[in-house]
Design a protein around this motif. Structure first.
Motif, PDB file in Angstrom:
ATOM      1  N   ASP A 199       2.813  -6.119  -8.798  1.00  0.00           N
ATOM      2  CA  ASP A 199       4.216  -5.756  -8.696  1.00  0.00           C
ATOM      3  C   ASP A 199       4.650  -4.779  -9.799  1.00  0.00           C
ATOM      4  N   ASP A 200       3.772  -4.539 -10.762  1.00  0.00           N
ATOM      5  CA  ASP A 200       4.122  -3.606 -11.841  1.00  0.00           C
ATOM      6  C   ASP A 200       4.089  -2.168 -11.334  1.00  0.00           C
ATOM      7  N   LEU A 201       4.901  -1.314 -11.974  1.00  0.00           N
ATOM      8  CA  LEU A 201       4.974   0.076 -11.533  1.00  0.00           C
ATOM      9  C   LEU A 201       3.727   0.856 -11.954  1.00  0.00           C
ATOM     10  N   ALA A 202       3.281   1.727 -11.035  1.00  0.00           N
ATOM     11  CA  ALA A 202       2.141   2.587 -11.345  1.00  0.00           C
ATOM     12  C   ALA A 202       2.574   4.049 -11.399  1.00  0.00           C
ATOM     13  N   ALA A 203       3.560   4.423 -10.591  1.00  0.00           N
ATOM     14  CA  ALA A 203       3.964   5.834 -10.543  1.00  0.00           C
ATOM     15  C   ALA A 203       5.421   5.976 -10.140  1.00  0.00           C
ATOM     16  N   PHE A 204       5.981   7.081 -10.619  1.00  0.00           N
ATOM     17  CA  PHE A 204       7.313   7.533 -10.188  1.00  0.00           C
ATOM     18  C   PHE A 204       7.096   8.863  -9.523  1.00  0.00           C
ATOM     19  N   LEU A 205       7.540   9.021  -8.304  1.00  0.00           N
ATOM     20  CA  LEU A 205       7.488  10.353  -7.704  1.00  0.00           C
ATOM     21  C   LEU A 205       8.904  10.714  -7.303  1.00  0.00           C
ATOM     22  N   TYR A 206       9.369  11.842  -7.793  1.00  0.00           N
ATOM     23  CA  TYR A 206      10.737  12.230  -7.475  1.00  0.00           C
ATOM     24  C   TYR A 206      10.799  12.882  -6.100  1.00  0.00           C
ATOM     25  N   THR A 207      11.796  12.481  -5.357  1.00  0.00           N
ATOM     26  CA  THR A 207      11.992  13.048  -4.035  1.00  0.00           C
ATOM     27  C   THR A 207      13.455  13.452  -3.957  1.00  0.00           C
ATOM     28  N   SER A 208      13.702  14.660  -3.421  1.00  0.00           N
ATOM     29  CA  SER A 208      15.068  15.176  -3.470  1.00  0.00           C
ATOM     30  C   SER A 208      15.983  14.398  -2.566  1.00  0.00           C
ATOM     31  N   GLY A 209      17.241  14.468  -2.858  1.00  0.00           N
ATOM     32  CA  GLY A 209      18.214  13.723  -2.057  1.00  0.00           C
ATOM     33  C   GLY A 209      19.109  14.659  -1.286  1.00  0.00           C
ATOM     34  N   LYS A 242      15.702  11.618  -6.535  1.00  0.00           N
ATOM     35  CA  LYS A 242      15.606  10.166  -6.750  1.00  0.00           C
ATOM     36  C   LYS A 242      14.168   9.838  -7.134  1.00  0.00           C
ATOM     37  N   GLY A 243      14.013   9.023  -8.150  1.00  0.00           N
ATOM     38  CA  GLY A 243      12.680   8.629  -8.596  1.00  0.00           C
ATOM     39  C   GLY A 243      12.206   7.427  -7.792  1.00  0.00           C
ATOM     40  N   ALA A 244      11.240   7.655  -6.907  1.00  0.00           N
ATOM     41  CA  ALA A 244      10.717   6.542  -6.089  1.00  0.00           C
ATOM     42  C   ALA A 244       9.732   5.744  -6.942  1.00  0.00           C
ATOM     43  N   MET A 245      10.020   4.456  -7.095  1.00  0.00           N
ATOM     44  CA  MET A 245       9.175   3.599  -7.939  1.00  0.00           C
ATOM     45  C   MET A 245       8.071   2.985  -7.084  1.00  0.00           C
ATOM     46  N   LEU A 246       6.839   3.334  -7.400  1.00  0.00           N
ATOM     47  CA  LEU A 246       5.695   2.834  -6.622  1.00  0.00           C
ATOM     48  C   LEU A 246       4.893   1.845  -7.466  1.00  0.00           C
ATOM     49  N   THR A 247       4.626   0.705  -6.867  1.00  0.00           N
ATOM     50  CA  THR A 247       3.908  -0.339  -7.604  1.00  0.00           C
ATOM     51  C   THR A 247       2.399  -0.188  -7.398  1.00  0.00           C
ATOM     52  N   GLN A 248       1.677  -0.953  -8.189  1.00  0.00           N
ATOM     53  CA  GLN A 248       0.221  -1.001  -8.015  1.00  0.00           C
ATOM     54  C   GLN A 248      -0.122  -1.417  -6.592  1.00  0.00           C
ATOM     55  N   VAL A 274      10.434   1.547   8.532  1.00  0.00           N
ATOM     56  CA  VAL A 274       9.084   1.014   8.282  1.00  0.00           C
ATOM     57  C   VAL A 274       9.136  -0.115   7.250  1.00  0.00           C
ATOM     58  N   ARG A 275       8.196  -1.044   7.399  1.00  0.00           N
ATOM     59  CA  ARG A 275       8.081  -2.147   6.428  1.00  0.00           C
ATOM     60  C   ARG A 275       6.603  -2.461   6.211  1.00  0.00           C
ATOM     61  N   GLY A 276       6.257  -2.807   4.989  1.00  0.00           N
ATOM     62  CA  GLY A 276       4.861  -3.154   4.705  1.00  0.00           C
ATOM     63  C   GLY A 276       4.605  -3.133   3.211  1.00  0.00           C
ATOM     64  N   PRO A 277       3.396  -3.486   2.807  1.00  0.00           N
ATOM     65  CA  PRO A 277       3.075  -3.513   1.376  1.00  0.00           C
ATOM     66  C   PRO A 277       3.068  -2.126   0.752  1.00  0.00           C
ATOM     67  N   ASN A 278       3.084  -1.098   1.620  1.00  0.00           N
ATOM     68  CA  ASN A 278       3.100   0.295   1.162  1.00  0.00           C
ATOM     69  C   ASN A 278       4.500   0.759   0.753  1.00  0.00           C
ATOM     70  N   VAL A 279       5.531   0.018   1.149  1.00  0.00           N
ATOM     71  CA  VAL A 279       6.909   0.490   0.932  1.00  0.00           C
ATOM     72  C   VAL A 279       7.348   0.239  -0.512  1.00  0.00           C
ATOM     73  N   PHE A 280       7.887   1.293  -1.122  1.00  0.00           N
ATOM     74  CA  PHE A 280       8.226   1.296  -2.557  1.00  0.00           C
ATOM     75  C   PHE A 280       9.230   0.220  -2.949  1.00  0.00           C
ATOM     76  N   LYS A 281       9.454   0.167  -4.270  1.00  0.00           N
ATOM     77  CA  LYS A 281      10.285  -0.895  -4.833  1.00  0.00           C
ATOM     78  C   LYS A 281      11.755  -0.505  -4.902  1.00  0.00           C
ATOM     79  N   GLY A 282      12.034   0.778  -4.810  1.00  0.00           N
ATOM     80  CA  GLY A 282      13.415   1.244  -4.910  1.00  0.00           C
ATOM     81  C   GLY A 282      13.466   2.513  -5.731  1.00  0.00           C
ATOM     82  N   TYR A 283      14.691   3.074  -5.845  1.00  0.00           N
ATOM     83  CA  TYR A 283      14.871   4.292  -6.636  1.00  0.00           C
ATOM     84  C   TYR A 283      15.245   3.920  -8.064  1.00  0.00           C
ATOM     85  N   TRP A 284      14.634   4.580  -8.990  1.00  0.00           N
ATOM     86  CA  TRP A 284      14.850   4.340 -10.411  1.00  0.00           C
ATOM     87  C   TRP A 284      16.325   4.544 -10.763  1.00  0.00           C
ATOM     88  N   ASN A 285      16.923   3.511 -11.324  1.00  0.00           N
ATOM     89  CA  ASN A 285      18.316   3.603 -11.796  1.00  0.00           C
ATOM     90  C   ASN A 285      19.316   3.991 -10.715  1.00  0.00           C
TER      91      ASN A 285
END
Ligand code: MCA
Ligand code: AMP
Length: 504
Positions: free
Chosen positions: A155-165, A171-177, A352-363
């Motif tokens: 559940d810990d974060l591995a990467a932030f990838l910014y995607t425009s809004g 928005k910084g998409a928070m991706l977990t391990q 979509v839903r699944g273990p691939n779906v990110f944790k949310g947008y940073w802040n």
């Protein structure tokens, strides 16, 4: 497990002196040598005082060292934040500040311009150049070549990838391990990646496609990559005979088809061609098959979700569709107004839903709530339908987005800049068909009463703030913008009116 992502992608290969990266000049980096560099980089970051959870922003050229920085972040529990090398300092400032990055790695040639940004954001600036030199690399050379992997949970974060809004703010998409690992495992399995695969890798590594889809899948399978700095047609044609697989955006495939040297013979030994990031025209799919006998496998994903659907490896790869939901991923089509699931075959928004779906947008808890439902479904902003055989067809977008050569461009960001230019009353930015990039950017301007905006000066002003790929290829002055009764600009009318403007 100590660090699930590191263990599965990198740790597995410790001591393996088998090829991992084949470089254009002929040099080969083995899995073990790569891991030694990863460990040395991890030591440098630990000495800098970085601790698990800290963000590391990088704007560096694609190189084996750049990929090793990603590995080092995973091994140290740091959050990797890759940034497009085309971004201007003005664009970079937001990412470094918003993410609260503690380290900002850049090319030495840009260090002077970026130093004030790093200082303003409280990040340490260090350099890593395309040829592997730089103060970060120098500091690494003297470090031990093994590193005690930092413990992390899925559940810990591995990467932030910014995607425009759509509002213009990224928005910084928070991706977990788990997000990254689940997808890498699934893709390697459904696409049958193995240690004997050699992936022709010409994508950038600051986006999901080149970083997670291509590199993670190769890493988890223990295979190797012909690792090229960028897409160069000559190089691709000369190196293709040494590869077994290739991943690319549709522009890669249309460029290959435009060259008569790209023949069935040249592609005869290839196992798989994969396309994604933008719609692959059914006609490209068919032309590719007619030329080579290979059916390109198209898949569909997003920064926030990694990959969601894929055409089958065995089974029918159907041109113009993005295939079936991946194992473990649920896809449904809903009514954009009510969120209710629509009867099968109807067009609606893709969720979509699944273990691939990110944790949310940073802040951005509100943005997260708007797009990620409490029940775990993510509202993609794409419009589509599911046919009787279960294949997903993307028919449009519920978001104002242009995809040019696989890069996403949000019109709002450009419109905000255009509206600020002298003599401009308002603007609308649209995507129009482009032979090479699929879509390209055109800006439509309305002048303030009595003013005559200087289009050349506006282009120059934009080039100072915007990455080249976002800059409009044409600016057009019109008396007014078409609007509906609600006052909303009717971009579909503009797209129709200017659909041939970039055709030559
Ligand atoms: C370069 N230019 C572009 C683009 N790329 N302009 C518009 N759109 C682009 N994509 C500019 C250059 O700055 C240059 O400007 C001029 O166009 C011609 O450059 P050229 O040498 O032809 O370009 P290139 O270096 O060959 O690049 C084209 C490319 C590249 C190979 C298509 O853009 C590329 O690698 N795209 C892949 C993007 C990607 O990885 N997307 C995945 C996102 P000037 O002449 O003025 O200097 S991840 C994603 O979308 C999701 C998650 C998914 O499903 O994968
Ligand atoms: P990104 O912002 O880079 O995450 O881009 C994700 C978007 O790219 C998706 O929401 C789709 O609109 C588009 N996309 C990705 N793959 C495909 C595909 N195979 N066909 C059509 N659109 C795609």
């Amino acid at each position: 497990m100590a660090n699930p992502l590191f263990d599965a992608l990198f740790g597995l290969h410790s001591g393996k002196e088998t090829p991992f990266l084949h470089l254009a000049g002929g040099a080969v980096i083995t899995h073990a040598a790569f891991l030694r560099q990863v460990a040395q980089f991890a030591h440098v970051m630990a000495e800098m005082g970085l601790v698990a959870g800290d963000r590391v922003a990088v704007q560096i050229a694609k190189s084996p060292e750049a990929l090793a920085v990603y590995g080092a972040c995973v091994q140290s529990g740091l959050v990797f934040l890759p940034l497009n090398t085309a971004y201007t300092p003005e664009e970079l400032r937001y990412f470094v500040e918003d993410s609260g990055a503690r380290l900002f790695l850049c090319d030495a040639a840009r260090a002077e311009a970026l130093a004030p940004i790093a200082a303003g954001a409280g990040a340490r600036l260090s350099t890593l150049n395309a040829d592997g030199s730089g103060d970060f690399a120098t500091a690494a050379a003297a470090q031990p070549s093994d590193f005690a992997t930092v413990e992390r949970s899925g559940d810990d974060l591995a990467a932030f990838l910014y995607t425009s809004g759509t509002t213009g703010r990224s928005k910084g998409a928070m991706l977990t391990q788990t997000n990254l690992l689940a997808n890498a495992r699934t893709l390697a399995e459904v696409w049958r990646f193995s240690a004997s695969d050699v992936l022709l890798h010409a994508l950038p590594i600051f986006h999901t496609h080149g970083l997670f889809v291509a590199s993670n899948v190769t890493l988890i399978a223990g295979g190797s990559m012909i690792f090229l700095p960028k897409f160069d047609l000559e190089e691709i044609i000369s190196l293709l005979p040494r590869a077994t697989t290739m991943m690319g955006v549709p522009t890669f495939y249309t460029r290959l088809l435009s060259d008569p040297r790209f023949t069935a013979d040249l592609a005869a030994h290839m196992r798989l061609f994969i396309s994604g990031s933008a719609p692959l025209l059914a006609e490209t799919h068919r032309e590719f098959e007619a030329r080579t006998g290979h059916r390109i496998l198209e898949r569909y994903g997003m920064t926030e979700t990694n990959m969601n659907t894929s055409n089958p490896y065995d089974g029918d790869r159907i041109a113009g569709t993005v295939g079936l939901p991946l194992p473990g991923v649920e896809v449904k089509i809903t009514d954009p107004a009510t969120g209710e699931t629509l009867p099968s075959g109807e067009i609606g928004q893709i969720e979509v839903r699944g273990p691939n779906v990110f944790k949310g947008y940073w802040n951005m808890p509100e943005k997260t709530r708007e797009e990620l439902r409490e029940n775990g479904f993510f509202i993609t902003g794409d419009l589509g339908r599911i046919d009787e055989a279960g294949y997903i067809h993307i028919v449009g977008r519920n978001k104002d987005l242009i995809i040019s050569g696989g890069y996403n461009i949000y019109p709002k960001e450009i419109e905000l800049l255009l509206d600020d230019q002298p003599g401009v009353l308002e603007s609308a930015v649209i995507g129009v068909p482009h032979a090479d990039f699929g879509e390209s950017v055109v800006g439509i301007l309305v002048a303030k009463p009595g003013a005559t905006p200087d289009l050349a000066a506006i282009k120059t002003a934009l080039s100072a703030s915007l990455a080249r790929f976002k800059q409009p290829q044409k600016l057009i002055l019109v008396p007014d913008l078409p609007r509906n009764t609600m006052g909303k600009v009717q971009k579909n009318l503009l797209r129709n009116a200017y659909q041939d403007i970039l055709k030559t």
